[in-house]
Each structure stands twice: as C-alpha cells, then as structure tokens.
Design a protein around this motif. Structure first.
Motif, PDB file in Angstrom:
ATOM      1  N   ALA A  50       0.833  -1.194   0.000  1.00  0.00           N
ATOM      2  CA  ALA A  50       0.000   0.000   0.000  1.00  0.00           C
ATOM      3  C   ALA A  50       0.869   1.246   0.000  1.00  0.00           C
ATOM      4  O   ALA A  50       1.944   1.275   0.609  1.00  0.00           O
ATOM      5  CB  ALA A  50      -0.933   0.011   1.214  1.00  0.00           C
ATOM      6  N   ALA A  51       0.383   2.277  -0.697  1.00  0.00           N
ATOM      7  CA  ALA A  51       1.061   3.571  -0.785  1.00  0.00           C
ATOM      8  C   ALA A  51       0.222   4.436  -1.727  1.00  0.00           C
ATOM      9  O   ALA A  51      -0.750   3.952  -2.319  1.00  0.00           O
ATOM     10  CB  ALA A  51       2.482   3.420  -1.324  1.00  0.00           C
ATOM     11  N   PRO A  52       0.575   5.707  -1.912  1.00  0.00           N
ATOM     12  CA  PRO A  52      -0.051   6.492  -2.970  1.00  0.00           C
ATOM     13  C   PRO A  52       0.104   5.773  -4.315  1.00  0.00           C
ATOM     14  O   PRO A  52       1.092   5.072  -4.561  1.00  0.00           O
ATOM     15  CB  PRO A  52       0.719   7.814  -2.930  1.00  0.00           C
ATOM     16  N   ALA A  53      -0.870   5.951  -5.191  1.00  0.00           N
ATOM     17  CA  ALA A  53      -0.965   5.158  -6.420  1.00  0.00           C
ATOM     18  C   ALA A  53       0.297   5.196  -7.267  1.00  0.00           C
ATOM     19  O   ALA A  53       0.716   4.175  -7.834  1.00  0.00           O
ATOM     20  CB  ALA A  53      -2.165   5.621  -7.239  1.00  0.00           C
ATOM     21  N   GLU A  54       0.936   6.355  -7.387  1.00  0.00           N
ATOM     22  CA  GLU A  54       2.120   6.470  -8.242  1.00  0.00           C
ATOM     23  C   GLU A  54       3.226   5.519  -7.802  1.00  0.00           C
ATOM     24  O   GLU A  54       3.876   4.864  -8.632  1.00  0.00           O
ATOM     25  CB  GLU A  54       2.627   7.914  -8.227  1.00  0.00           C
ATOM     26  N   ALA A  55       3.428   5.405  -6.503  1.00  0.00           N
ATOM     27  CA  ALA A  55       4.467   4.518  -5.986  1.00  0.00           C
ATOM     28  C   ALA A  55       4.115   3.051  -6.202  1.00  0.00           C
ATOM     29  O   ALA A  55       4.961   2.237  -6.591  1.00  0.00           O
ATOM     30  CB  ALA A  55       4.691   4.793  -4.497  1.00  0.00           C
ATOM     31  N   VAL A  56       2.853   2.715  -5.955  1.00  0.00           N
ATOM     32  CA  VAL A  56       2.426   1.324  -6.139  1.00  0.00           C
ATOM     33  C   VAL A  56       2.554   0.916  -7.599  1.00  0.00           C
ATOM     34  O   VAL A  56       3.068  -0.160  -7.926  1.00  0.00           O
ATOM     35  CB  VAL A  56       0.977   1.137  -5.652  1.00  0.00           C
ATOM     36  N   ARG A  57       2.115   1.775  -8.490  1.00  0.00           N
ATOM     37  CA  ARG A  57       2.157   1.430  -9.909  1.00  0.00           C
ATOM     38  C   ARG A  57       3.604   1.353 -10.421  1.00  0.00           C
ATOM     39  O   ARG A  57       3.906   0.593 -11.354  1.00  0.00           O
ATOM     40  CB  ARG A  57       1.334   2.426 -10.719  1.00  0.00           C
ATOM     41  N   ALA A  58       4.501   2.094  -9.809  1.00  0.00           N
ATOM     42  CA  ALA A  58       5.919   1.994 -10.176  1.00  0.00           C
ATOM     43  C   ALA A  58       6.467   0.614  -9.814  1.00  0.00           C
ATOM     44  O   ALA A  58       7.244   0.023 -10.578  1.00  0.00           O
ATOM     45  CB  ALA A  58       6.713   3.089  -9.483  1.00  0.00           C
ATOM     46  N   LEU A  59       6.067   0.114  -8.659  1.00  0.00           N
ATOM     47  CA  LEU A  59       6.517  -1.223  -8.255  1.00  0.00           C
ATOM     48  C   LEU A  59       5.943  -2.284  -9.186  1.00  0.00           C
ATOM     49  O   LEU A  59       6.650  -3.204  -9.615  1.00  0.00           O
ATOM     50  CB  LEU A  59       6.098  -1.478  -6.801  1.00  0.00           C
ATOM     51  N   VAL A  60       4.667  -2.163  -9.531  1.00  0.00           N
ATOM     52  CA  VAL A  60       4.042  -3.131 -10.442  1.00  0.00           C
ATOM     53  C   VAL A  60       4.728  -3.088 -11.805  1.00  0.00           C
ATOM     54  O   VAL A  60       4.986  -4.127 -12.423  1.00  0.00           O
ATOM     55  CB  VAL A  60       2.531  -2.861 -10.567  1.00  0.00           C
ATOM     56  N   ALA A  61       5.048  -1.897 -12.288  1.00  0.00           N
ATOM     57  CA  ALA A  61       5.733  -1.771 -13.579  1.00  0.00           C
ATOM     58  C   ALA A  61       7.099  -2.460 -13.528  1.00  0.00           C
ATOM     59  O   ALA A  61       7.528  -3.105 -14.500  1.00  0.00           O
ATOM     60  CB  ALA A  61       5.893  -0.294 -13.942  1.00  0.00           C
ATOM     61  N   HIS A  62       7.790  -2.338 -12.402  1.00  0.00           N
ATOM     62  CA  HIS A  62       9.082  -3.009 -12.237  1.00  0.00           C
ATOM     63  C   HIS A  62       8.897  -4.529 -12.314  1.00  0.00           C
ATOM     64  O   HIS A  62       9.688  -5.220 -12.974  1.00  0.00           O
ATOM     65  CB  HIS A  62       9.700  -2.616 -10.902  1.00  0.00           C
TER      66      HIS A  62
END
Length: 245
Positions: A50-62
C-alpha cells in the motif's frame, strides 16, 4: 479521502534467485515509500502493498519488466490511511504454507471458475450439468467468522497446513458434488484444489481471484459479512472499502 492504493497479488513461478530478488525488491520498495509484505520462495511470489498510487504502480511496472511476472494483475482497493506499519520482504520455504512440497501449482493449476459463473451456479442451485454445488472455505476459522458464502463448508481449521487432513477426513461428504474452493485472493485455493483432485475428488474448482475478485465482479451476492484481510483494516466490505470503526 481514499488516496492510498492497496494491492494484493501472487504468482506461482520458479524463483531460484529468490534471495537476490529479495535484495532488489527491498531496496526498491523502501525507495518508493511502500509498506506491506512481499513473500518470495522457490515456488513464487505473494505480495500485499500500500502507498499512494504512483508509488504502487511503479513497483508493479518493475515487476512486469521481469518476464516471469509480466502477467500479474493485482487486485486493488483504496483506503484513507496506510494499513501497514512497515515494509517486509522475506524469503520463505513456501509463499503459502501447506507442508506438501509435491503440490506445485506452477506445474499446472486446477480448473478455475470465474466469479460470474459461481454467482450463476449459486443463483440456480446447481452447476451447468445439474450437479449440486457446494462452496468450501479454505481459510482459517477466525477469518470465516467475519464473513463467508451462505452455507459454505467450514472445517474450522486454525492454519492452512491442517487443510489436507481435513480433506481426507471429509472426502466422502464431497463426492458427487461440484466443489468450489475459495479464499481471500485465490492463493490458498491454488494448492487446495490440486490437493483435492489428487485425493480423488472429480469436480473441483477454485474461485478465480478469490473473495476479493468476487466482490469486485458481483457485489457480494450469496456472501454474508465481510472479508478479513491481514492488515490494519482487518476487513473489507463487498464494495472493497475498509470497515468503519
């Protein structure tokens, strides 16, 4: 304002480099300010973040940049507050402990049934071949107590490693029925359904995406109560919002 994105995802895939992945993901999650848990094992990955969306989506993209994780589609929900206290990345013997090393979903999963089909079967009281349908809760007793499907089978297990013996003890009760196993997000049923097949049950399915996907796609029909989650929210409603306190 619900601006914290919560995700959960898993994949059974061989990870001989789990230890190296831990080091990499530990650094990345801390850099992004994520909180939650990532479990790694030779059999795959399981994560709750969990985190603000930008950070979460960065992890998923990785993760998606690694071919082994390219098809991971996290289940999402939103909350007003961060539900995790810290970030943990661990290497464990199993990403979901069953103590049956021969059960390996990466080598072939049991049949899965989508939420809409399960709802339709429960609406009509039988599957498409006229066979009686039962739902089997593979979760721990305290999770079941917070909410489950109407008339679900509940063997009151206290940990998932007790599930195999419970199947053997109750196998005769399931014979001749279509069994839909379910859990929070689907990971336990990846192993549970395979074990039941190997125990000789002929019509076994896993609910695709678990309770959370069922909530998302059906609004929770035939389910009473909430879905327990392993973070400070403690549970979510059928609309995937955190419980009011």
């Amino acid at each position: 304002m619900n601006d914290i994105l919560n995700i959960s995802a898993y994949k059974f895939v061989p990870l001989p480099d789990a230890t190296e992945l831990r080091t990499q993901l530990q650094a990345l999650t801390l850099d992004l300010g994520l909180k939650g848990t990532i479990l790694l094992a030779e059999e795959g990955i399981n994560l709750f973040l969990a985190a603000p969306a930008e950070a979460v989506r960065a992890l998923v993209a990785h993760l998606h940049a690694d071919a082994r994780f390219a098809d991971i589609v996290p289940k999402e929900s939103w909350s007003a507050q961060q539900p995790f206290r810290k970030m943990l990345v661990k290497v464990k013997p199993e990403i979901i402990r069953m103590n049956h090393p021969t059960i390996r979903p990466a080598e072939g999963r049991a049949p899965a049934v989508p939420a809409a089909t399960v709802k339709r079967w429960l609406d009509q009281g039988h599957d498409d071949e006229g066979r009686p349908v039962v739902t089997l809760d593979t979760r721990n007793d305290f999770e079941v107590d917070q909410g489950t499907f109407d008339n679900a089978i509940d063997w009151r297990i206290s940990k998932f490693s007790e599930f195999p013996q419970a199947v053997l003890d109750h196998r005769a009760e399931l014979a001749g029925k279509t069994v839909v196993s379910f859990c929070t997000g689907g990971i336990r049923c990846e192993k549970a359904a395979i074990f039941m097949q190997e125990a000789g049950l002929d019509h076994v399915y896993q609910l695709e995406g678990g309770i959370l996907k069922y909530f998302e796609e059906t609004g929770g029909a035939h389910y009473h109560g909430n879905c327990f989650v392993f973070d400070e929210r403690r549970g979510v409603d059928a609309d995937l919002s955190a419980l009011k306190r």
